[in-house]
Motif scaffolding. Sequence first.
Motif, PDB file in Angstrom:
ATOM      1  N   HIS A   1     -48.874  24.315  11.892  1.00 48.38           N
ATOM      2  CA  HIS A   1     -47.925  25.218  12.538  1.00 48.38           C
ATOM      3  C   HIS A   1     -46.962  25.853  11.543  1.00 48.38           C
ATOM      4  O   HIS A   1     -46.489  26.976  11.773  1.00 48.38           O
ATOM      5  CB  HIS A   1     -47.150  24.470  13.624  1.00 48.38           C
ATOM      6  N   GLN A   2     -46.636  25.173  10.459  1.00 49.86           N
ATOM      7  CA  GLN A   2     -45.758  25.789   9.467  1.00 49.86           C
ATOM      8  C   GLN A   2     -46.425  27.018   8.857  1.00 49.86           C
ATOM      9  O   GLN A   2     -45.791  28.066   8.690  1.00 49.86           O
ATOM     10  CB  GLN A   2     -45.394  24.783   8.376  1.00 49.86           C
ATOM     11  N   PHE A   3     -47.708  26.888   8.527  1.00 42.32           N
ATOM     12  CA  PHE A   3     -48.424  28.047   8.017  1.00 42.32           C
ATOM     13  C   PHE A   3     -48.510  29.127   9.095  1.00 42.32           C
ATOM     14  O   PHE A   3     -48.371  30.324   8.804  1.00 42.32           O
ATOM     15  CB  PHE A   3     -49.832  27.665   7.557  1.00 42.32           C
ATOM     16  N   GLY A   4     -48.748  28.707  10.341  1.00 45.62           N
ATOM     17  CA  GLY A   4     -48.822  29.676  11.434  1.00 45.62           C
ATOM     18  C   GLY A   4     -47.551  30.487  11.552  1.00 45.62           C
ATOM     19  O   GLY A   4     -47.577  31.707  11.754  1.00 45.62           O
ATOM     20  N   ASP A   5     -46.391  29.822  11.433  1.00 46.59           N
ATOM     21  CA  ASP A   5     -45.112  30.535  11.494  1.00 46.59           C
ATOM     22  C   ASP A   5     -44.984  31.519  10.328  1.00 46.59           C
ATOM     23  O   ASP A   5     -44.514  32.648  10.503  1.00 46.59           O
ATOM     24  CB  ASP A   5     -43.951  29.536  11.464  1.00 46.59           C
ATOM     25  N   ARG A   6     -45.388  31.067   9.145  1.00 50.07           N
ATOM     26  CA  ARG A   6     -45.304  31.959   7.979  1.00 50.07           C
ATOM     27  C   ARG A   6     -46.236  33.162   8.164  1.00 50.07           C
ATOM     28  O   ARG A   6     -45.894  34.294   7.802  1.00 50.07           O
ATOM     29  CB  ARG A   6     -45.666  31.174   6.715  1.00 50.07           C
ATOM     30  N   TYR A   7     -47.397  32.922   8.730  1.00 53.58           N
ATOM     31  CA  TYR A   7     -48.359  33.999   8.978  1.00 53.58           C
ATOM     32  C   TYR A   7     -47.780  35.011   9.978  1.00 53.58           C
ATOM     33  O   TYR A   7     -47.905  36.230   9.798  1.00 53.58           O
ATOM     34  CB  TYR A   7     -49.647  33.378   9.510  1.00 53.58           C
ATOM     35  N   LEU A   8     -47.121  34.511  11.007  1.00 53.78           N
ATOM     36  CA  LEU A   8     -46.484  35.410  11.973  1.00 53.78           C
ATOM     37  C   LEU A   8     -45.403  36.260  11.310  1.00 53.78           C
ATOM     38  O   LEU A   8     -45.271  37.458  11.595  1.00 53.78           O
ATOM     39  CB  LEU A   8     -45.869  34.597  13.112  1.00 53.78           C
ATOM     40  N   ARG A   9     -44.620  35.642  10.417  1.00 52.01           N
ATOM     41  CA  ARG A   9     -43.576  36.409   9.727  1.00 52.01           C
ATOM     42  C   ARG A   9     -44.193  37.481   8.814  1.00 52.01           C
ATOM     43  O   ARG A   9     -43.665  38.596   8.714  1.00 52.01           O
ATOM     44  CB  ARG A   9     -42.669  35.474   8.929  1.00 52.01           C
TER      45      ARG A   9
ATOM     46  N   PRO B   1     -36.188  34.895  16.932  1.00 52.41           N
ATOM     47  CA  PRO B   1     -35.614  34.158  15.796  1.00 52.41           C
ATOM     48  C   PRO B   1     -36.603  33.914  14.662  1.00 52.41           C
ATOM     49  O   PRO B   1     -36.185  33.783  13.519  1.00 52.41           O
ATOM     50  CB  PRO B   1     -35.160  32.833  16.427  1.00 52.41           C
ATOM     51  N   LEU B   2     -37.896  33.862  14.960  1.00 51.57           N
ATOM     52  CA  LEU B   2     -38.871  33.583  13.901  1.00 51.57           C
ATOM     53  C   LEU B   2     -39.167  34.823  13.072  1.00 51.57           C
ATOM     54  O   LEU B   2     -39.150  34.779  11.837  1.00 51.57           O
ATOM     55  CB  LEU B   2     -40.166  33.042  14.509  1.00 51.57           C
ATOM     56  N   THR B   3     -39.417  35.943  13.733  1.00 52.70           N
ATOM     57  CA  THR B   3     -39.869  37.145  13.025  1.00 52.70           C
ATOM     58  C   THR B   3     -38.764  38.169  12.804  1.00 52.70           C
ATOM     59  O   THR B   3     -38.949  39.114  12.033  1.00 52.70           O
ATOM     60  CB  THR B   3     -40.997  37.820  13.814  1.00 52.70           C
ATOM     61  N   GLU B   4     -37.627  38.034  13.525  1.00 52.91           N
ATOM     62  CA  GLU B   4     -36.510  38.970  13.465  1.00 52.91           C
ATOM     63  C   GLU B   4     -36.885  40.359  13.986  1.00 52.91           C
ATOM     64  O   GLU B   4     -36.192  41.338  13.729  1.00 52.91           O
ATOM     65  CB  GLU B   4     -35.926  39.065  12.050  1.00 52.91           C
ATOM     66  N   LEU B   5     -37.987  40.440  14.737  1.00 57.69           N
ATOM     67  CA  LEU B   5     -38.299  41.654  15.487  1.00 57.69           C
ATOM     68  C   LEU B   5     -37.607  41.586  16.843  1.00 57.69           C
ATOM     69  O   LEU B   5     -37.013  40.564  17.210  1.00 57.69           O
ATOM     70  CB  LEU B   5     -39.810  41.777  15.684  1.00 57.69           C
ATOM     71  N   GLU B   6     -37.684  42.673  17.608  1.00 55.29           N
ATOM     72  CA  GLU B   6     -37.171  42.635  18.976  1.00 55.29           C
ATOM     73  C   GLU B   6     -37.927  41.563  19.761  1.00 55.29           C
ATOM     74  O   GLU B   6     -39.138  41.415  19.599  1.00 55.29           O
ATOM     75  CB  GLU B   6     -37.369  43.990  19.666  1.00 55.29           C
TER      76      GLU B   6
ATOM     77  N   ILE C   1     -56.167  29.077  14.057  1.00 54.11           N
ATOM     78  CA  ILE C   1     -55.478  29.155  12.755  1.00 54.11           C
ATOM     79  C   ILE C   1     -54.394  28.088  12.679  1.00 54.11           C
ATOM     80  O   ILE C   1     -54.246  27.384  11.675  1.00 54.11           O
ATOM     81  CB  ILE C   1     -54.890  30.562  12.550  1.00 54.11           C
ATOM     82  N   ASN C   2     -53.632  27.947  13.752  1.00 55.69           N
ATOM     83  CA  ASN C   2     -52.614  26.888  13.800  1.00 55.69           C
ATOM     84  C   ASN C   2     -53.252  25.512  13.670  1.00 55.69           C
ATOM     85  O   ASN C   2     -52.749  24.639  12.953  1.00 55.69           O
ATOM     86  CB  ASN C   2     -51.850  26.966  15.124  1.00 55.69           C
ATOM     87  N   ASP C   3     -54.352  25.323  14.385  1.00 56.55           N
ATOM     88  CA  ASP C   3     -55.013  24.015  14.350  1.00 56.55           C
ATOM     89  C   ASP C   3     -55.535  23.700  12.950  1.00 56.55           C
ATOM     90  O   ASP C   3     -55.477  22.556  12.494  1.00 56.55           O
ATOM     91  CB  ASP C   3     -56.176  23.981  15.348  1.00 56.55           C
ATOM     92  N   LEU C   4     -56.077  24.713  12.278  1.00 52.22           N
ATOM     93  CA  LEU C   4     -56.708  24.494  10.981  1.00 52.22           C
ATOM     94  C   LEU C   4     -55.688  24.341   9.861  1.00 52.22           C
ATOM     95  O   LEU C   4     -55.795  23.437   9.031  1.00 52.22           O
ATOM     96  CB  LEU C   4     -57.655  25.655  10.667  1.00 52.22           C
ATOM     97  N   TYR C   5     -54.692  25.224   9.825  1.00 56.26           N
ATOM     98  CA  TYR C   5     -53.765  25.264   8.691  1.00 56.26           C
ATOM     99  C   TYR C   5     -52.387  24.670   8.991  1.00 56.26           C
ATOM    100  O   TYR C   5     -51.580  24.523   8.072  1.00 56.26           O
ATOM    101  CB  TYR C   5     -53.591  26.711   8.212  1.00 56.26           C
TER     102      TYR C   5
END
Length: 612
Positions: A222-230, A178-183, A216-220
């Motif tokens: 979790h919202q940024f982490g999700d965007r980074y994953l996308r 659901p986050l990245t829309e990949l398989e 990265i999640n700790d520093l920036y």
Amino acid sequence: MGGSGASGHQADAAGMAFAAAELERLAAMIQAAAEPLCGAWFCALRLAPQPDRLCAPVTSRLPDCGTGRALEQMLDQVCAQPCDADSSGLVVREDLSGHPRVLVALPLCSARGRVLGAMALVFEAARWGGRGSVMCQEVARIAAALLDATAVRLRLERELRDMSLRVARLQRLSQIDPLTELENSASFERKVRDRLGETAQPAVLILLDIDHFKQINDLYGHQFGDRYLRMISGALAGCAPEGAVVGRIGGDEFGVFADLDPGALGWSEALMLRLRDAVQRAASLTGKPDLGRVSMGASLFPAQATDYVTLFKLADAALYAAKDAGRGTHAIFDALAPQPFVPRDLSRRFARAMAGDEVLPHFQPIVDLQTGRCTGYEVLARWKQPGRDPLAAGSFAAVFEDQDLAATLTRSMLLQSLEAVRGTPGFCAKDQRLSLGLNVTSFDLLNPGFLSDLDTALAAAAMGWEALTIEVTERIMLGEPEGQVFRALADLRRRGARIALDDFGMGYGGLRHLAGWPVDVLKIDRHFVRDLGRTPRDGAVIEAVLGLARRIGCRVVAEGIETPSQLACLRLMGCDAGQGHVFAAALDAAALATAPLSYDLDRLSDLMTAAQ
């Protein structure tokens, strides 16, 4: 995902167009049959709007003359009236356009009394009369029955079509992350298995892991982490060859399965380089230069494996070989290369090792840098390997992410180390000069019974809380003050244990923790000690930490002191204590009894001078 609503509207529109066409064909058939049956000169139909958005109103083409306009008015009049079981609803009027004709309109009603529409007929005046009205009503009844049955069929067909679309959408939703829309992981595995079973076409399985994603999640956040994953998922999907399967198979891990070009040498290597470049280009858009580093491992089908489980295992081993090589690189599985521990196998092997007493405590002396006196030991876990040197904790770090194994390891290290120092000078209750540094995880501090277990173990060993230093990393302290971790540390400190912030300077937000968290000791990470004396920057960092520690009342321990020159620099700076191979390697339990209680720091300095 985003197009599902649009595709639903398109399906509705297509369904309405289909229904309208069906009803128009039926209306034309009724119109063609009604004229000879009733002896009418002309027949027109208007079908009312169908419920559930089945279709819009349908009206036969009317003559463009006064008669046509009169028929339109009569159809409007009849459609606006409810069906009446006691009345035929027949409306008759003369044609006022100057022709000797009779205009007739009557409703088309379903068996349930719903207005389906209206039918209008035009008769030559000479042919109207007698059974004309009866025939009109009979034809209207038959037409209404046909219309009603057709509308029911069309509604059922539409419901079946809508259900099929919903099932297809839900099935697709179950396949994608659901986050990245990949398989997602399950869909990725299923599709790769299908591909492996369909063809012998050479292919490559690539596993990609984002380096230091937790930090990265700790520093920036979790919202940024999700965007980074996308962003990374979009880069991988856009760069992967046509027909490749791309999926997110873990929190920060992705998979790519692609056919190989048999005629292209180094194709797998080139693909991994393209993937890396795509990720780095995407990461550059964040404006954060420290992002975009990924590690990759690959295995080849059918050259190295022909089934999914083995292919994945080999790619996973290659991925962790790349990580062992320093991260930010890639590797193709090599059966001749020594294989690192893979976390997916590690848990099972480590659990067996714990049960077989293969994981033992070793003790690294902590030395006062002004007096040379040994002030205690840090307890370090070592995993015995047949025919090899014991493995340090860094080789099985993934264990600390497993709640059960991490808690079991902490308890085992506590009990074994207390047993090892029992009766050793400096550790008994009457001669409490030394302390044990115990590394704990967040799982331990979140366990409500952890403090009680410590209390019981210390009492059984006839040792006080003052003998214990609890070592935690900055990452453990990322929670909010007054949370469970904070409360546990504060309670430990109240009981007499000291709290040491380990690897200080290598985490995120460490200074924030010094403001309100219970901390007694700062342990400077070996990274800053390693280049001490060679780079001014590391020396400046250590001096800054020492100055800060003095102001807030914390003791400082430097880790990883390997050379007399490093020792001399730290002593000149006024560092409180240190540990490292310059004093001694980590000692096993048997060596504790003969371990020195003080070290000749001047002799170590003389060694430095002699070496120069």
